[in-house]
Design an enzyme around this catalytic site. Structure first.
Site, PDB file in Angstrom:
ATOM      1  N   GLU A  90       2.708   8.846   7.242  1.00  0.00           N
ATOM      2  CA  GLU A  90       3.979   8.192   6.911  1.00  0.00           C
ATOM      3  C   GLU A  90       4.758   8.990   5.861  1.00  0.00           C
ATOM      4  OE1 GLU A  90       2.880   4.226   5.787  1.00  0.00           O
ATOM      5  OE2 GLU A  90       2.794   3.538   7.852  1.00  0.00           O
ATOM      6  N   GLU A 146       0.123   2.426  14.224  1.00  0.00           N
ATOM      7  CA  GLU A 146      -0.289   1.376  13.278  1.00  0.00           C
ATOM      8  C   GLU A 146       0.505   0.118  13.565  1.00  0.00           C
ATOM      9  OE1 GLU A 146      -0.017   2.058   9.104  1.00  0.00           O
ATOM     10  OE2 GLU A 146      -0.846   4.083   9.211  1.00  0.00           O
TER      11      GLU A 146
END
Lengths: 664, 664, 664
Positions: free
Chosen positions: C142, C298
């Site tokens: 991320e 995710e």
């Protein structure tokens, strides 16, 4: 009567300049403020100056008959300044540096900044002091606008110097600030800091002095430049542009050093009452330097860029607001800026010549108003002495009354002053905006709201005014502290209590509506009933005793029900009132009408609706319809160009304005 | 029973002191807290002490029969301290320094601060340890009040030392904090910082330990001073003033080192329910040190200065709140401060002797209450053992339960505790405020809300309490983590699940009303229906299973409609309830009435309206009317001065109070 | 079709690993993302690597048939990194350091960080490049998630380098940024800083370049790691996990360097329309890399921990959202994380295996959905080409359009795009999310809202689209500036004005509802009336002239009443519309229905209610009931496993989903 704008030719290729000049003539432009942000172009690095381009544009303007208000360009140092001398950068109260990349990234107290600014001004003044195009000097720009306060080490050192100047020895400072409180006693000036981030409330005396210091430090920069210009032999008037009711700079103090007052004014076109607040700032400018016309130095032709949403001006609104300025004493109408920028943070700010070109409403209004101005005859040059009402506004008090740790910490001093002003304005009453010391028997009525910090000289002037037959209304939260923000011995109202016939025991803070919206319990308003009707009091419901005064109104709700809310003590022909609360808008309107009736104050024109504004400038009465329905007004006199007014009536559609020459 | 105030004679010329003394006697003052902010006056520079003025005022007080609680004056270092030693200054989490100019600008972990504070206390203690006027020592002042947390390099070093003390080796710390998460594993204590500004959430174990460290660091300062005073041979009681339900300092831990608990309490006079929250803090103070009266060390005679709007107290409100303190175990009533300051940040804070003088309501109430106090007979000195209800408040849990990254991040732990307390208070039930370990069979009913962090010792005490026949109600968000803020093995409710007969699968966060006002969608409340009626659950709607318990109430709306909301498991004479939500105020009131009925808890006096407060202190019952309508109360007993109560009834007008000696 | 989660075995004792493996098999887990935050465990200090534990767990997984997506572990440096090299720490715009103790405390531009990260990846790649368990590489994590922007000295130096790369000489930069404005002209790149705290607005060109630099700097980190992995001979696909519509990183630019797009997606289960915004992000992921399936890398099985209140997912909601991802092109369904943590900031974040164990609803849903996935046949691998509508989303524009100092400073670009998307989604229309350059004649309808910054290439693509018969709708605040955020010569709409047949004079900002709630006066909406009904326009009421277009709707209130609000210019079979305001939700819905009818765009399935979502992936249609009432849907085709659909109808209860193989 000048017409024009800030002109930033350095943003454009020189090929465009001739078009600028041609369009300026088309718009009847007679004056431009030149080079306000041109430092980087004039001085690309230390010791190197490039005046060639500036020579050329000044010459072009001169040939076209357009005068120049030459800026000193010191408002925004170029990037090289802080790259070479990082110590010029200012800091916030947390110690965070303000970096370059925007504008105004300099500490006004920085010795390096002052030296470099001085060198720039010296070079400019040497070159253009005698230039026939240059009719005025424009020092810096909007002092303190974005960097309202600086806590840097430069500020620290300068603050210590300022304090030494003021107090000479540290024990005088200790006494003035009351530093025996909270173990704050200083052993030397070297222990003193600006009021940077601290665990809790600062010393109020220190805060007040730091605000004075901040205003004075900017003023020192101005005076330094002024002296350089004069030393170069320049004889033109010198100005710097003010920003209306701008808290960080005490314009009453500044005004004595400014040859012509000039002001920047950006009322929100979206806000119905903003034209009344604009009127207040215009009256303030006129009052700052009685007898001398002032310049509306910046306004917007249309939308600005810095509000959350930037509504356009309505068709005609720009001219209406410009006419308002003239009616209240302005002798030039200028804009920011001439040609809308193509890049940078202000590219969406409207200008005389819009990015969308000449086929726009903005351009049509700009040229049309320029024509109207050019057609105006000369107006009375000394537009003062017309007001019979003074509204007291005082910077020292502004700083002190809005400090923290008061009974009421939600007080907005300017909003209180504006509420009184709006009520007078709705009745078309001419008003001066003055510090208490400027009150004298020219006036019939003086309104002194929230004059928490009241100097002896001010108290004396107000007392003299009443004793000579004037009508005063004061309070609440008035006459509480001395010029160091210390209680005077003997309680509250120690200076005005006698003339008012009142003593005060308790300030009786009321929770503000803002808090109440958040669900805070407690009393929010205290109803008041008097001869003029019912009204709601806010912020304060002071516990006073009318020891030597009549009660004109009483609280009718809450803790103080039955206790006096408004008293009057008559003293010969004069009277002194004390109001123990801050009335809502309707209540303020009612009491204003009561007061002007008693004081025998006449409106400029009687019977006008609230959306039409009337103002007097010598024998000229200006009328403006601020966007309301078309209205017919009965007037006695002739048009400003000398034609008779048929039927004694003028009709004003929305946003229309006119000037009438009356027999005074 | 002492009466008095903070006394800061250093703020005034000595000529005023005799007037102070005379007025103190007029007001029946018997004790003053002397010199709290006098460091700058006592020690003008390092190594130089000036005790002469302090000697004189102590002597004057002593001669007048006024006792002295002598402050150590370490709460606010003089400017010279940080001028000479800038490393004493604290920092916020962004690295911004807290500068001097206010108060409390020191890092409690700073070795330099501690050395200098120690030298000051050593000198004070040497001089006044045996002085007959000095009846108590007042160490520092309101530890942590404004500087609640410090992230400076001094704090960094001290935190590392504290961690070494606690964990010995870094792998124990790694295990406790779970540093294998997010690659946080430390190789040495030298790699650890305070939880300064970071890109995202901090490690919860680190946050919790830093809050413990912060409390312990201030406590270390206190203990250092205490040891110096004792080492000088002083035998007077030693105290420091607490601040009620003050999150940064674990007063349960502190209490063991304080000879007499003292508390500062400033309920908002504008807030209708603030007297109930004040009652909670008074009960907390009494519970901190059972059997020893406590001192109301600071309160305001009238308005304070630090709220957004500082409403005055109603006439009689000060006495009413003072009587409340006595009724709940206080043995001295003190104020901040004696004489209102003339300058500084607290000049608008009311005092015993107002700036407006003795012709004021404040002075009349101060002298009148002083007289009333002087007329009181001796009260029972051990005002504990009267409560049959314990409300659990635990600092470790407070710190942990309000950390971020929880299912519900809008939980206000104190507000939850206060809601339970208010419901009990409206029913005039006497309550102790204790950590779970202090729960025992003195109590009939124990309320343990949101006990997220539950130590084994606490769980054991609660379990024992139920098994010995007590009535417990717990939850929601209870028994979730261990003392390192780690989940315990085996799920949730691992310690109390057995006695409660409940398992928990999901915390079921509900959006809070605050979010909802901002338009956040989702479920905000979960309706609950039980034998006692309907109520709204907030914040949580936990998904529980009553594996070995009866369901007393069920959710009737939303995702969990039909699922248990309140369970009870009976265990001999005792019972253990689990509440899977946080009820609104009305629902909390209903369930409290249900619980006290079942537990057989009696109100102090039955049938009183909610605006009249009744509290028991041994055989004395104090009654206070908190501003409601005049009320007649039937009582059995005699007045505290021994007179019979005619007709068995007393009448209390708004703000009136009385004390009755009852047959218990 | 993979199924699995982030797996962090380093948080657990090795004794637990076998249980992990066994449970993974029970849940049909086929892939885990391994070691994302394991740097501290892999490299306890510089130069020291510990791969033994990683070897063991990879081997265990491999033996169990569970594939590994191996993380490079560079997302969070261990504490030793900044202890040894404090210069790696990033700063905010105020100069405050982001300290370690959380995660991601590194400056992406730091040379030291890059060297250390490179050494780690080199060691990892050397060891596992050929490992048969490793089927993919997961670089970092991320990028930019918590540390979205860095103003440190490392960033300063890198920004200068990036600018030199882009502009070569400083005068090109001066021209691009328009630095003659406000005296900002640079003499060298060494004078330039990141846009740190400044007194006022930054240069817009500088801000825009700094956002590009920020995205590019993170991309450089990614590319550095990618090159190391490839240099080690690894041939597996390489990815990094995106975060949907994440403003700081231009994923269109990134996508070309990512072998498989992967995305993290956490819609708020409490927010009724969040599934539509999730659909937008899934369509964006599919559009980023046409023809290649993407990975849902995710999501949460149940509640998260980082919202103010973290509501659980409803029973079935997790499966419904997972099916949505597959329906829109995903080929793997992964979670954060496998086993719920016992400590740390994310311990309340749900996981596949909850802390409360396997007797939970979460575990039942996880295993049940794993079974369903395992039963799915292979789906079409190239799920693009199904959309006939393109919605334009452009990062450069996003950065520029939300800069300050605009006519309307409350514009939320993503919200505007989402509003259009939601309207299309409610009609079950398949949409691609593309930059303007990706528009071509695959599409029938293109919606380009608020395309303030419009490159020539983008303008050309939109023009070509219309000229080849497509239907375009654009505006307001579109085609205003070039790629340097400068006005183009000649006004506004200089590129699209011709095809639109419209000129624009004024943007006509309206006060936003947020301001209006705070009591701001002025116009908030402008009513619009057209063939499709009435609607409210917000934010803008632009003053346009339809020079070569028909007026389809006009303003009916406010300043522009009677002026055009929507125009259309037909051009062969194509059409180009300009909308001069931003319509409310209802108005947007109405106009979308008008547009898709005209453009002949068909829904995936006609006549569905809004709570049932239908999406096409080649010949597979996925249907999901997002929590609404049970619904019967008529379909043509067979079940995805090949069984006929009896009666041509499927019934979907709340949160049920199904896949149908249709004849396209």
């Amino acid at each position: 009567m000048h017409y024009g704008a800030d002109y930033n030719p350095e943003q454009w290729p020189e090929e465009i300049w001739p078009d600028d000049i041609a369009r300026m003539r088309e718009a009847n432009v007679t004056l431009v403020n030149l080079g306000i942000f041109a430092w980087a172009r004039i001085q690309p690095r230390e010791g190197v100056f490039d005046f060639a381009w500036l020579d050329r544009i000044i010459e072009m303007l001169h040939e076209a008959g357009i005068a120049v208000d030459l800026a000193t360009a010191t408002a925004s140092p170029p990037p090289w300044v802080s790259a070479v001398y990082p110590e010029v950068l200012p800091c916030d109260e947390n110690g965070s540096t303000y970096w370059p990349g925007s504008r105004q990234a300099y500490a006004p107290s920085s010795p390096v900044y002052r030296r470099l600014a001085g060198e720039l001004v010296t070079a400019l003044a040497a070159r253009y002091a005698d230039h026939p195009a240059v009719v005025m000097w424009h020092i810096n720009n909007e002092y303190g606008c974005h960097l309202t306060v600086d806590y840097s080490d430069a500020a620290r050192d300068a603050f210590r110097g300022w304090l030494i100047e003021r107090y000479e020895d540290v024990d005088s400072l200790n006494a003035a600030w009351g530093t025996n409180f909270w173990s704050q006693r200083y052993q030397s000036f070297e222990e003193i800091f600006p009021p940077r981030k601290a665990p809790y409330s600062h010393n109020p005396g220190q805060l007040l002095d730091f605000q004075r210091f901040t205003s004075d430090t900017m003023l020192e920069c101005y005076l330094m430049e002024r002296e350089i210009i004069r030393a170069a032999g320049a004889t033109q008037p010198i100005t710097t542009n003010f920003m209306g009711t701008f808290k960080p700079a005490d314009y009453v103090k500044w005004a004595q050093y400014v040859d012509v007052i000039s002001d920047d004014c950006y009322p929100d076109p979206n806000e119905p009452d903003s034209f009344r607040d604009a009127a207040l700032t215009r009256d303030l400018m006129r009052s700052l330097k009685p007898g001398v016309p002032w310049i509306l130095m910046e306004q917007a032709t249309n939308a600005v860029n810095w509000r959350p949403a930037n509504a356009p001006k309505a068709p005609g609104q720009m001219a209406a607001l410009s006419a308002q300025a003239i009616g209240r004493g302005a002798d030039s109408i200028m804009f920011f800026q001439w040609r809308q920028s193509q890049a940078g943070a202000e590219k969406f700010h409207s200008a005389m010549l819009p990015h969308a070109g000449t086929g726009t409403r903005t351009w049509r209004e700009v040229t049309s108003f320029g024509k109207a101005l050019a057609d105006l005859p000369e107006l009375p040059s000394s537009p003062t002495g017309d007001a019979r009402v003074a509204l007291v506004l005082d910077w020292d008090n502004w700083w002190a009354v809005e400090a923290s740790d008061h009974p009421q910490n939600r007080l907005d001093y300017l909003a209180v002053v504006q509420r009184w002003y709006r009520a007078l304005h709705r009745r078309h009453v001419q008003v001066d905006i003055v510090p208490p010391e400027h009150v004298d028997d020219r006036y019939r009525l003086v309104i002194a709201p929230a004059l928490y910090l009241l100097r002896e000289s001010g108290a004396q002037a107000l007392t003299d005014f009443v004793e000579s037959g004037g009508h005063l209304i004061a309070g609440p939260f008035t006459d509480v502290v001395d010029e160091y923000d210390r209680f005077r011995d003997g309680g509250y109202l120690t200076q005005l209590g006698g003339i008012l016939g009142v003593t005060l025991e308790d300030f009786g803070a009321l929770v503000t509506p803002v808090d109440s919206a958040a669900g805070t319990p407690g009393e929010h308003t205290a109803l008041v009933s008097g001869v003029w009707g019912e009204a709601a009091g806010m912020l304060f419901a002071e516990e006073i005793a009318a020891t030597d005064a009549e009660v004109e109104a009483a609280f009718t709700s809450g803790r103080l029900a039955g206790r006096p809310a408004l008293t009057v003590r008559r003293s010969g022909a004069g009277s002194a009132r004390y109001l123990a609360t801050i009335l809502d808008e309707a209540g303020t309107q009612q009491i204003v009408e009561h007061l002007i009736a008693e004081a025998g104050v006449e409106p400029v024109i009687d019977g006008l609706p609230e959306h039409v504004e009337a103002m007097r400038r010598g024998d000229i009465v200006t009328l403006v319809n601020h966007g309301g329905p078309e209205t017919e007004v009965s007037v006695r006199g002739e048009s400003v160009s000398g034609e008779p007014i048929s039927d004694g009536r003028v009709r004003l559609a929305a946003w229309e304005w006119t000037m009438i020459r009356t027999a005074q």
